[in-house]
Write a protein that holds these residues in place. Structure first.
Motif, PDB file in Angstrom:
ATOM      1  N   PHE B 137     -37.973  -0.574  97.574  1.00 38.19           N
ATOM      2  CA  PHE B 137     -37.898  -1.489  98.604  1.00 38.19           C
ATOM      3  C   PHE B 137     -37.298  -2.701  98.376  1.00 38.19           C
ATOM      4  CE2 PHE B 137     -39.989  -4.719 101.380  1.00 38.19           C
ATOM      5  CZ  PHE B 137     -39.802  -4.002 102.750  1.00 38.19           C
ATOM      6  N   GLY B 172     -35.763  -4.590 110.879  1.00 39.46           N
ATOM      7  CA  GLY B 172     -36.943  -4.312 111.641  1.00 39.46           C
ATOM      8  C   GLY B 172     -37.904  -3.062 111.228  1.00 39.46           C
ATOM      9  N   ILE B 175     -39.377  -3.798 107.537  1.00 35.43           N
ATOM     10  CA  ILE B 175     -40.495  -4.477 107.433  1.00 35.43           C
ATOM     11  C   ILE B 175     -41.690  -4.012 108.328  1.00 35.43           C
ATOM     12  CG2 ILE B 175     -41.264  -6.802 108.134  1.00 35.43           C
ATOM     13  CD1 ILE B 175     -38.709  -7.995 106.946  1.00 35.43           C
ATOM     14  N   GLY B 176     -41.381  -3.591 109.434  1.00 37.19           N
ATOM     15  CA  GLY B 176     -42.532  -3.301 110.249  1.00 37.19           C
ATOM     16  C   GLY B 176     -42.974  -1.893 109.932  1.00 37.19           C
ATOM     17  N   LEU B 179     -42.772  -1.242 104.890  1.00 39.45           N
ATOM     18  CA  LEU B 179     -43.585  -2.089 104.264  1.00 39.45           C
ATOM     19  C   LEU B 179     -45.132  -1.876 104.730  1.00 39.45           C
ATOM     20  CD1 LEU B 179     -43.963  -4.457 102.335  1.00 39.45           C
ATOM     21  CD2 LEU B 179     -43.667  -6.156 103.995  1.00 39.45           C
ATOM     22  N   LEU B 180     -45.352  -1.542 105.797  1.00 39.54           N
ATOM     23  CA  LEU B 180     -46.682  -1.256 106.256  1.00 39.54           C
ATOM     24  C   LEU B 180     -47.137  -0.151 105.420  1.00 39.54           C
ATOM     25  CD1 LEU B 180     -49.122  -2.115 108.174  1.00 39.54           C
ATOM     26  CD2 LEU B 180     -47.777  -0.564 109.858  1.00 39.54           C
ATOM     27  N   MET B 182     -46.239   1.203 102.536  1.00 34.46           N
ATOM     28  CA  MET B 182     -46.088   0.971 101.318  1.00 34.46           C
ATOM     29  C   MET B 182     -47.677   0.322 100.883  1.00 34.46           C
ATOM     30  SD  MET B 182     -42.662  -0.452 100.046  1.00 34.46           S
ATOM     31  CE  MET B 182     -43.326  -1.600  99.108  1.00 34.46           C
ATOM     32  N   ILE B 183     -47.868  -0.852 101.846  1.00 33.09           N
ATOM     33  CA  ILE B 183     -49.002  -1.322 101.412  1.00 33.09           C
ATOM     34  C   ILE B 183     -50.134  -0.614 101.900  1.00 33.09           C
ATOM     35  CG2 ILE B 183     -50.140  -3.358 101.822  1.00 33.09           C
ATOM     36  CD1 ILE B 183     -47.640  -4.934 102.387  1.00 33.09           C
ATOM     37  N   TRP B 184     -50.068   0.129 102.765  1.00 31.28           N
ATOM     38  CA  TRP B 184     -51.377   1.188 102.883  1.00 31.28           C
ATOM     39  C   TRP B 184     -51.580   2.146 101.965  1.00 31.28           C
ATOM     40  CZ3 TRP B 184     -51.182   3.640 108.642  1.00 31.28           C
ATOM     41  CH2 TRP B 184     -52.749   4.320 108.738  1.00 31.28           C
ATOM     42  N   TRP B 186     -50.716   1.739  99.128  1.00 39.93           N
ATOM     43  CA  TRP B 186     -51.148   1.001  97.627  1.00 39.93           C
ATOM     44  C   TRP B 186     -52.811   0.651  98.075  1.00 39.93           C
ATOM     45  CZ3 TRP B 186     -50.419  -0.933  93.003  1.00 39.93           C
ATOM     46  CH2 TRP B 186     -51.013  -2.031  92.507  1.00 39.93           C
TER      47      TRP B 186
END
Lengths: 494, 493
Positions: B137, B172, B175-176, B179-180, B182-184, B186
């Motif tokens: 990323f 857009g 990040i929108g 990234l969401l 990925m963090i989810w 994680w």
């Protein structure tokens, strides 16, 4: 006692005592030198403090040898040492930057007094963080606020007077509310020492007086930290203040207010009371989100770059409030981390804009036209700072965003996570307006005399930009400290 | 050199080249020489890495650990090596081409151009070798930003608008959504490492996995799955070498590469075949394949037609992942290489035509094939490879994709692939045919300057890549054997 034992008070005393010195010498260069040296020494003290409390034990310093809870106690734990580091570090860099900037923006006769006021504002902020006494917080808050009104009003633009007056009214209301809140707490507990308050409040927590005190305090602090919708003083104050002042206040004043909010809600009242019994968690989350989105949206339509960044600050404060409102360790970590990271990015951005103001004279988007050619280093700093603001990896902004979104997802609040990311996308919009103006618009005719800022400005700017990148990759220090501090705060309330 | 040392140098070399380019800004020959030399050395380094690698225990290079337990790390694996090899092989070839193109067309800001190019390649290398999703990323975003000055190179209003679309859509979506996602991931699993067989446990809710998969695929804007494809035609405003290497190879392939990586190493083929989103993805990629081809058919601007063709071809790879069979994955991965070689040839030819004749619209290119036979010959080869006809590389990847679709019993997708091939014929062959068979329009080409072939620096690269299409046909079995390990978990369920 060795000098090292006096660090908690030195960090406040150095700028406080240097301020009258500036007035006494009343010469521009000497004033600047005193301010710079005082800030650097204070910074060194803050580093010393952080090293001392790094192990986890807080330092208690009794002012005048009067033992708490009767005497005034200065209490440095990991969180306060961390915030002190930010405040003193930014102050040092701003002072370094200020020499040329202030010479250009302030009439010569007032320069020494300007530094005196700036040092007072700095001392006040440091004092708020260092003290362990609730009333002392109010005293230092007033010192820093009154000094801030003065330095803001010294802006070149006459609208600075109006902005300072607005801030004065709002700030005084805020300070009064805080005073009333502290008064209520004193009424119920008979103590002003923070630790003592924290120990005694649970017994009387279920009274109307304490709840009212809590409400007064929250609103008062909310005014000082420009929580939406109490943020109206901020954009004008930032836009019309002298460049160095804007950079200093943007990177420190609101951060210290967030620190006070953390201290009062999570430690003194305890997370259970503030975010559980009182609905502050919902209020903070809702206001944080609204502030984040609405202020970002307003920022997109600004023409004055300082105002644009000021609205962005309001939005970024929303991120911190959201983090606190999550009422979890990860959320608090994100908030504390963002105090540090946002200081780095806004410090870099406002200093770079200050350098533009120094060379070009004004900072509307039109003045930014063709800046990429004329001031390549400054413009590059603005682009990198902007990327950090958006939260592009590998910058500090990304790390903040990571923890904040992680915090929201931990609690299953995925719509909030999505809104946070939408907020970042709005940041892309307003930062890219700057980039396009700087790199694609041709410079206005006859304006080609401007060139790169002097190194004394570029150095602090690029130190901050470097920190934005460095702490985005090697996050051991900020994340480590923020996690420990958050653990201590959230843990103390449960 | 040890593999660890090689891993260190692979990203550093192009970054270093970028610095060298800036330092040598007043010596154009030295400056361009640095880019070419760096490209050749880079390819050798990656080949050396691939040659002495122990796939069972690959070396890992940890650059930093920004989040506790989550590092920026490089770990080579077959798919990444393949992507890195292609990108680094085509970089020096494109640079030679760019020297011819940029100098003949007297483009400004050439130093910025080559420097940004080198940074983009460095980012692509890190994407290719990324050991976990975070690393991927981070460099995905670096790639978006470093290509922005290339897209807006012309500096005109049109370029500026294109730049906005480009950055807006890529950032857009990433990040929108990405990234969401990925963090989810994680927060669910506590890891983002690329793990054979995926990172999700068997007990993960399949509805949630479906949403996550869609977030990943749509978040990877660079894969240009509709409806987030508009940035790619917009990016065509860039100089042709950029369109050739970045928007036919490095950037777009980084996108589909991400999709393959996520499918194979975050979800695992077995997981994907079990969730509903696989069907949505099949439908979406099938739609993109056909719709983009139809749009390409109606584009008169050659680069725009090629761009829509790329969008269509990229979805082949996504389709391969959505099929969730080992042949589908292999076909999709192989298509990354095959399509790269074919499409870069086509873009080289488009640029050569522009350089020699200053024509951008297909309708104006009648009869050009007679005066530019080498360019048009290469164009035909590239076109046939993209269509998927033997004896050219593209035929193999389509073959494996068809086998994969048959394995998954997706008759509809077989039909999509076949119809798409016909559409490819319909929009690519006429370009060459008009060049050879139609006479020049009366009155044209009779000016002062007769149109000739483009300069040698443009001509040699496009011949090389056209030849590469042939080679890929012959050596496809080596590629197959190389890629087999990544699909292995699915063959032994």
């Amino acid at each position: 006692m060795s000098l090292l034992d006096h660090l908690p008070v030195l960090v406040v005393l150095l700028p406080l005592m240097s301020a009258p010195l500036c007035v006494l010498v009343d010469r521009p260069f000497a004033g600047w030198l005193i301010a710079l040296v005082a800030s650097l020494l204070s910074f060194a003290s803050a580093i010393g403090l952080l090293l001392q409390v790094g192990g986890g034990d807080a330092i208690s310093y009794q002012l005048g040898g009067w033992a708490p809870p009767w005497g005034i106690e200065y209490r440095i734990d990991l969180l306060s040492a961390f915030v002190l580091l930010i405040v003193t570090g930014i102050a040092s860099l701003v002072m370094l930057f200020a020499r040329h900037s202030v010479t250009a923006e302030i009439p010569e006769g007032r320069i020494a007094r300007f530094y005196a006021a700036l040092l007072l504002a700095f001392a006040g902020l440091a004092g708020i963080v260092a003290t362990g006494d609730a009333f002392n917080v109010f005293v230092f808050l007033e010192i820093s606020s009154l000094a801030s009104y003065a330095v803001i009003s010294m802006g070149r633009d006459r609208r600075a007077l109006n902005a300072a007056f607005e801030y004065l009214i709002m700030g005084t209301i805020g300070a009064t509310f805080i005073l009333i809140g502290i008064g209520f707490l004193y009424m119920m507990t008979g103590t002003l020492n923070m630790l003592d308050l924290a120990a005694r409040l649970p017994e009387v927590a279920d009274t109307r007086t304490v709840r009212a005190g809590f409400a007064f305090l929250t609103v008062g602090i909310g005014l000082k930290l420009a929580m939406f919708p109490l943020h109206l003083w901020l954009p004008n104050a930032y836009a019309y203040a002298p460049s160095a002042v804007t950079a200093f206040l943007a990177a420190t004043a609101t951060k210290v207010a967030v620190y006070v909010l953390l201290r009062f809600t999570l430690e003194i009242f305890g997370a259970e009371f503030s975010l559980g019994a009182m609905p502050l968690d919902l209020i903070l989350m809702a206001l944080g989100l609204i502030g984040m989105l609405s202020a970002s949206l307003v920022a997109v339509f600004q023409h004055n770059v300082k105002r644009l960044l000021a609205y962005s600050s309001v939005a970024q404060i929303g991120y911190m409030l959201l983090g606190i409102g999550l009422a979890s360790t990860t959320g608090a970590t994100a908030a504390i981390l963002h105090i540090f990271n946002h200081a780095l990015m806004k410090g870099a951005l406002f200093l770079a804009v200050g350098a533009v103001a120094y060379r070009i004279g004004a900072v509307t988007l039109r003045d930014f036209a063709g800046l990429g050619q004329r001031m390549p280093w400054t413009t590059a700093a603005i682009v990198l700072g902007g990327l950090s603001l958006i939260g592009v990896p590998p910058t500090v902004g990304f790390i903040s965003k990571w923890y904040l979104v992680l915090g929201t997802l931990e609690q299953g609040l995925w719509p909030v996570a999505a809104l946070v990311l939408i907020g970042s996308l709005l940041a892309v919009l307003y930062i890219w307006k700057l980039v396009e103006a700087a790199y694609f618009e041709p410079a206005p005719a006859g304006a080609d005399t401007a060139h790169e800022a002097p190194w004394s400005m570029l150095l602090p700017i690029w130190l901050l930009v470097g920190a934005n990148l460095y702490f985005g990759i090697d996050t051991d220090i900020p994340v480590g400290v923020a996690t420990q501090a958050a653990d201590a705060l959230i843990g103390s309330g449960r | 050199m040890t593999p660890e040392l090689l891993l260190t140098w692979i990203p550093l070399l192009p970054f270093g080249a970028a610095i060298g380019v800036v330092l040598a800004r007043n010596h154009p020959n030295l400056r361009d020489g640095i880019s070419i030399a760096a490209g050749v050395i880079l390819f050798v380094l990656i080949a050396a890495l691939a040659a002495n690698l122990d796939w069972e225990a690959p070396p890992t290079l940890v650059m930093a650990t920004p989040v506790a337990g989550l590092s920026l790390a490089l770990t080579p694996e077959p798919l990444g090596i393949l992507f890195a090899l292609i990108a680094s092989l085509l970089w020096p070839i494109t640079t030679v081409y760019a020297v011819g193109y940029m100098r003949t067309n007297r483009e400004h800001n050439q130093t910025r151009f080559y420097a940004a190019f080198a940074v983009s390649i460095a980012a692509a290398m890190c994407i290719a070798l990324a050991g976990n999703m975070l690393t991927l990323f981070v460099f995905y975003e670096v790639l978006s930003i470093s290509t922005y000055p290339l897209v807006t190179h012309a500096g005109t209003d049109k370029a500026k608008r294109a730049g906005r679309v480009y950055l807006g859509l890529l950032m857009g979506t990433s990040i929108g959504f990405l990234l969401l996602a990925m963090i989810w991931t994680w927060s669910l699993t506590g890891t983002l490492d690329f793990t054979a067989g995926g990172v999700f446990g068997d007990d993960t809710d399949s509805g949630m996995l479906s949403v996550l998969l869609m977030l990943y695929v749509l978040g990877t804007g660079k894969a240009a799955v509709m409806p987030f494809h508009r940035w790619l035609p917009a990016a065509m405003v860039a100089p042709t070498p950029v369109s050739a290497l970045l928007h036919a190879v490095a950037v777009v392939k980084a996108g589909v590469f991400t999709v393959v990586k996520v499918s194979v190493y975050i979800f695992g083929i077995d997981t994907i075949s079990a969730i509903a989103a696989a069907d949505w993805l099949l439908a979406l990629s099938g739609f993109t394949i056909i719709a983009a081809s139809v749009i390409a058919l109606n584009k008169d601007n050659l680069k725009a037609r090629l761009a829509y063709s790329t969008i269509s071809q990229l979805s082949y790879v996504v389709l391969g992942c959505a099929l969730a069979t080992s042949m589908g994955i292999i076909g999709g991965s192989m298509h990354i290489a095959m399509h790269a070689m074919g499409k870069i040839t086509l873009f080289f030819c488009a640029g050569a035509i522009y350089t020699a004749a200053h024509k951008t619209e297909i309708s104006q290119m009648d009869g050009l094939g007679r005066v530019m036979p080498i360019t048009y010959g290469a164009f035909l080869i590239g076109a046939l490879s993209v269509i998927g006809l033997p004896p050219l590389g593209g035929s193999w990847s389509k073959w494996f994709l068809l086998v994969g679709a048959a394995d998954a019993q997706q008759m509809a997708m077989i039909a999509v692939l076949l119809v798409s091939s016909l559409l490819n014929v319909a929009y690519l062959v006429p370009v060459a045919a008009r060049g050879f068979y139609r006479g020049p329009p009366s009155g044209a080409h009779t000016g002062h300057v007769a149109i000739r072939e483009a300069p040698l620096a443009c001509l040699v690269p496009l011949c090389l890549t056209a030849f590469g299409c042939l080679l890929l046909f012959v050596y496809a079995d080596a590629l197959y054997a190389f890629l087999l390990p990544i699909a292995a978990p699915a063959t032994t369920p």
